[in-house]
Design an enzyme around this catalytic site. Sequence first.
Site, PDB file in Angstrom:
ATOM      1  CE1 TYR A   1      -1.468  -8.655   2.622  1.00 25.74           C
ATOM      2  CE2 TYR A   1      -2.638  -6.622   2.124  1.00 25.74           C
ATOM      3  CZ  TYR A   1      -2.508  -7.986   1.999  1.00 25.74           C
ATOM      4  OH  TYR A   1      -3.423  -8.690   1.269  1.00 25.74           O
TER       5      TYR A   1
ATOM      6  CD  GLU B   1       2.858  -3.406  -4.175  1.00 25.90           C
ATOM      7  OE1 GLU B   1       2.119  -2.408  -4.283  1.00 25.90           O
ATOM      8  OE2 GLU B   1       2.439  -4.511  -3.798  1.00 25.90           O
TER       9      GLU B   1
END
Length: 353
Positions: A277, A284
């Site tokens: 994560y 991102e």
Amino acid sequence: MQTLTPHVYWAQRHGEIYLRVELSDAKVRNVSKLTHGHGAKGDNDYEFSLEFLQPVKPEVTHRSTQRLVNITLRKQEECWWDRLTLQERKPLFLAPDFDRWLDESDAEMELHAQEEEIINRVSIESKIHKDPYLALKKGYLFMYNLVQFLGFSWIFVNMTVRLFILGQDSFYDTFHTIADMMYFCQMMAAAEVINPLLGLVKTGVFPAMIQVVGRNVILFVVFGSLQDMQNKAVVFFVFYLWSSIEIFRYPFYMLACIDTEWKLLTWVRYTIWIPLYPLGTLAEAVAVIQSMPVFDETRLYSVPLPQVLGSSFSFSYTLKLYLALMFLGLFINFRHLFRQRRRRFRSRKRKMN
């Protein structure tokens, strides 16, 4: 060897008679003849007979242990007996079983407590309405998770094979080969926000919405609307990290729909997000930072402003705000998943204990 009489202890309830025969390692032929047991007179043949005060039912249950024999008889009529035997003078081998002895009033209280417990249990069970659509809901959730698992598995396997064959060259055409399947999977993922709203799953709506909206911004806005971003290596890392998480998450939920659990899969599902994560969020963030100059140059999604304030409001300012919200979302989701993991493994430890 002579036949002897063992010590027998008795107690009663309104509907039952309990006999405890002090005889170890006994072989029971019937409830009154116990052959070759070890009693007060050592190893011998023991037997006893009792003429009960009132009739009993023919069904008799007994259980032998290394130390004694327990015998249970049911009364023909549920009532309280003043004594066990028809004759007023009890046999010498018979004595009260004080471990199970209750007076009539105490036995009535015990009987009322059992009746109340049964009534309460029936009442609680009657209040729990069985969902007539439970099978349909589980079928829908199973198929949804199966389709998503197949989609992300295709993405992961395709990218892995291309990486081994083409090496670093596979980084730069990832979007053109994978985007269609990723579009499909991410549009399907909107159901993960709808399902908890409809009560189909117990997952929180807000954490699911953060993940779905965040990914769709990256996929449709940053990658999908900017051709200059589609050829960058960051697309490979974003897609690969997303699929690496989902190929374990979706089969876990899929098996949960059929009440099945694989311990290894459960551990991976609640552990692999810990490194992936943050890495996914970092990838991102790199994509957002790389897209800002492109949005400034192309003026895509810019908002026109009055001449007094300037020519336009660049979309890159929105992305800067989104960048901050992205890490806030990571913190919220990280805390949510950590609590899930701790609750899951804590409950498993309790079951083991």
